[in-house]
Design a protein around this motif. Structure first.
Motif, PDB file in Angstrom:
ATOM      1  N   ARG A  43       0.803  -1.225   0.000  1.00 50.05           N
ATOM      2  CA  ARG A  43       0.000   0.000   0.000  1.00 50.05           C
ATOM      3  C   ARG A  43       0.838   1.279   0.000  1.00 50.05           C
ATOM      4  NH1 ARG A  43      -3.097  -0.317   5.095  1.00 50.05           N
ATOM      5  NH2 ARG A  43      -3.631   1.757   4.449  1.00 50.05           N
ATOM      6  N   THR A  44       2.097   1.194  -0.387  1.00 49.12           N
ATOM      7  CA  THR A  44       2.985   2.360  -0.391  1.00 49.12           C
ATOM      8  C   THR A  44       2.395   3.527  -1.173  1.00 49.12           C
ATOM      9  OG1 THR A  44       4.950   0.966  -0.159  1.00 49.12           O
ATOM     10  CG2 THR A  44       5.285   3.202  -1.004  1.00 49.12           C
ATOM     11  N   VAL A  45       1.989   3.292  -2.407  1.00 44.30           N
ATOM     12  CA  VAL A  45       1.459   4.354  -3.268  1.00 44.30           C
ATOM     13  C   VAL A  45       0.183   4.939  -2.684  1.00 44.30           C
ATOM     14  CG1 VAL A  45       0.439   4.833  -5.531  1.00 44.30           C
ATOM     15  CG2 VAL A  45       2.536   3.487  -5.367  1.00 44.30           C
ATOM     16  N   GLU A  46      -0.719   4.089  -2.259  1.00 47.66           N
ATOM     17  CA  GLU A  46      -1.994   4.539  -1.685  1.00 47.66           C
ATOM     18  C   GLU A  46      -1.763   5.441  -0.467  1.00 47.66           C
ATOM     19  OE1 GLU A  46      -5.585   2.540   0.926  1.00 47.66           O
ATOM     20  OE2 GLU A  46      -4.445   1.264  -0.422  1.00 47.66           O
ATOM     21  N   LEU A  47      -0.883   5.026   0.423  1.00 48.89           N
ATOM     22  CA  LEU A  47      -0.613   5.812   1.630  1.00 48.89           C
ATOM     23  C   LEU A  47       0.065   7.141   1.296  1.00 48.89           C
ATOM     24  CD1 LEU A  47       0.595   2.907   3.938  1.00 48.89           C
ATOM     25  CD2 LEU A  47      -1.580   4.156   4.095  1.00 48.89           C
ATOM     26  N   ALA A  48       1.020   7.120   0.384  1.00 48.76           N
ATOM     27  CA  ALA A  48       1.715   8.352  -0.010  1.00 48.76           C
ATOM     28  C   ALA A  48       0.740   9.358  -0.608  1.00 48.76           C
ATOM     29  CB  ALA A  48       2.834   8.035  -0.997  1.00 48.76           C
ATOM     30  N   GLN A  49      -0.130   8.896  -1.482  1.00 46.98           N
ATOM     31  CA  GLN A  49      -1.114   9.789  -2.100  1.00 46.98           C
ATOM     32  C   GLN A  49      -2.078  10.338  -1.062  1.00 46.98           C
ATOM     33  OE1 GLN A  49      -2.565   7.083  -5.116  1.00 46.98           O
ATOM     34  NE2 GLN A  49      -1.367   8.101  -6.699  1.00 46.98           N
ATOM     35  N   LYS A  50      -2.493   9.511  -0.140  1.00 44.02           N
ATOM     36  CA  LYS A  50      -3.426   9.937   0.909  1.00 44.02           C
ATOM     37  C   LYS A  50      -2.809  11.051   1.764  1.00 44.02           C
ATOM     38  CE  LYS A  50      -6.149   6.947   2.950  1.00 44.02           C
ATOM     39  NZ  LYS A  50      -6.663   5.873   3.821  1.00 44.02           N
ATOM     40  N   LEU A  51      -1.491  11.017   1.917  1.00 45.57           N
ATOM     41  CA  LEU A  51      -0.790  12.029   2.714  1.00 45.57           C
ATOM     42  C   LEU A  51      -0.402  13.261   1.898  1.00 45.57           C
ATOM     43  CD1 LEU A  51       1.388   9.603   4.815  1.00 45.57           C
ATOM     44  CD2 LEU A  51      -0.438  11.070   5.671  1.00 45.57           C
ATOM     45  N   GLY A  52      -0.794  13.297   0.631  1.00 38.98           N
ATOM     46  CA  GLY A  52      -0.571  14.476  -0.182  1.00 38.98           C
ATOM     47  C   GLY A  52       0.694  14.491  -1.008  1.00 38.98           C
ATOM     48  N   ALA A  53       1.422  13.390  -1.031  1.00 32.89           N
ATOM     49  CA  ALA A  53       2.645  13.337  -1.833  1.00 32.89           C
ATOM     50  C   ALA A  53       2.293  13.152  -3.305  1.00 32.89           C
ATOM     51  CB  ALA A  53       3.539  12.189  -1.376  1.00 32.89           C
ATOM     52  N   LYS A  54       3.118  13.719  -4.167  1.00 34.75           N
ATOM     53  CA  LYS A  54       2.993  13.475  -5.603  1.00 34.75           C
ATOM     54  C   LYS A  54       3.717  12.154  -5.863  1.00 34.75           C
ATOM     55  CE  LYS A  54       4.310  15.202 -10.125  1.00 34.75           C
ATOM     56  NZ  LYS A  54       5.047  16.228 -10.872  1.00 34.75           N
ATOM     57  N   VAL A  55       3.036  11.212  -6.503  1.00 33.76           N
ATOM     58  CA  VAL A  55       3.618   9.891  -6.732  1.00 33.76           C
ATOM     59  C   VAL A  55       3.870   9.685  -8.224  1.00 33.76           C
ATOM     60  CG1 VAL A  55       3.273   7.406  -6.512  1.00 33.76           C
ATOM     61  CG2 VAL A  55       2.497   8.930  -4.689  1.00 33.76           C
ATOM     62  N   ILE A  56       5.084   9.280  -8.524  1.00 28.34           N
ATOM     63  CA  ILE A  56       5.462   8.913  -9.885  1.00 28.34           C
ATOM     64  C   ILE A  56       5.682   7.404  -9.869  1.00 28.34           C
ATOM     65  CG2 ILE A  56       7.200   9.159 -11.699  1.00 28.34           C
ATOM     66  CD1 ILE A  56       7.815  11.948 -10.413  1.00 28.34           C
ATOM     67  N   LYS A  57       4.900   6.687 -10.669  1.00 30.90           N
ATOM     68  CA  LYS A  57       5.032   5.228 -10.730  1.00 30.90           C
ATOM     69  C   LYS A  57       6.004   4.840 -11.826  1.00 30.90           C
ATOM     70  CE  LYS A  57       0.290   4.656  -9.205  1.00 30.90           C
ATOM     71  NZ  LYS A  57      -1.042   4.109  -9.551  1.00 30.90           N
ATOM     72  N   THR A  58       6.892   3.932 -11.498  1.00 27.35           N
ATOM     73  CA  THR A  58       7.893   3.462 -12.454  1.00 27.35           C
ATOM     74  C   THR A  58       8.174   1.992 -12.168  1.00 27.35           C
ATOM     75  OG1 THR A  58      10.087   3.931 -13.389  1.00 27.35           O
ATOM     76  CG2 THR A  58       9.851   4.212 -11.007  1.00 27.35           C
ATOM     77  N   THR A  59       9.076   1.393 -12.941  1.00 27.30           N
ATOM     78  CA  THR A  59       9.478   0.014 -12.663  1.00 27.30           C
ATOM     79  C   THR A  59      10.589   0.035 -11.612  1.00 27.30           C
ATOM     80  OG1 THR A  59      11.067   0.076 -14.468  1.00 27.30           O
ATOM     81  CG2 THR A  59       8.875  -0.772 -14.984  1.00 27.30           C
ATOM     82  N   ASN A  60      10.827  -1.113 -11.018  1.00 25.07           N
ATOM     83  CA  ASN A  60      11.866  -1.214  -9.994  1.00 25.07           C
ATOM     84  C   ASN A  60      13.182  -1.564 -10.684  1.00 25.07           C
ATOM     85  OD1 ASN A  60      12.948  -1.099  -7.492  1.00 25.07           O
ATOM     86  ND2 ASN A  60      12.285  -3.117  -6.860  1.00 25.07           N
ATOM     87  N   LYS A  61      13.872  -0.545 -11.121  1.00 24.15           N
ATOM     88  CA  LYS A  61      15.131  -0.731 -11.867  1.00 24.15           C
ATOM     89  C   LYS A  61      16.252  -1.201 -10.938  1.00 24.15           C
ATOM     90  CE  LYS A  61      13.725   3.028 -14.909  1.00 24.15           C
ATOM     91  NZ  LYS A  61      12.366   3.118 -14.389  1.00 24.15           N
ATOM     92  N   PRO A  62      17.140  -2.068 -11.433  1.00 25.54           N
ATOM     93  CA  PRO A  62      18.245  -2.572 -10.597  1.00 25.54           C
ATOM     94  C   PRO A  62      19.148  -1.463 -10.064  1.00 25.54           C
ATOM     95  CG  PRO A  62      18.118  -3.799 -12.655  1.00 25.54           C
ATOM     96  CD  PRO A  62      17.138  -2.676 -12.744  1.00 25.54           C
TER      97      PRO A  62
END
Length: 64
Positions: A43-62
């Motif tokens: 739930r990282t993205v959900e919680l960050a957005q709920k707290l007002g952070a701007k979220v950029i989704k990407t792949t988990n690069k090495p």
């Protein structure tokens, strides 16, 4: 005196247990919080957005 704006940015991956405390502490001095999330499966993205952070989704690069 001009008010200084500070942005905080950090990368995450499955940080559900830590994200709330991290963002809450940054809110004390940052006017903008940006989270670059590497395709978390919790739930990282959900919680960050709920707290007002701007979220950029990407792949988990090495070499993020």
């Amino acid at each position: 005196m001009k008010k200084v704006k500070i942005s905080a940015a950090f990368a995450t991956y499955n940080e559900e247990k830590n994200i709330v405390d991290c963002i809450e502490s940054l809110k004390q001095f940052a006017s903008e919080i940006v989270v670059a999330d590497g395709a978390s499966r919790d739930r990282t993205v959900e919680l960050a957005q709920k707290l007002g952070a701007k979220v950029i989704k990407t792949t988990n690069k090495p070499m993020f």
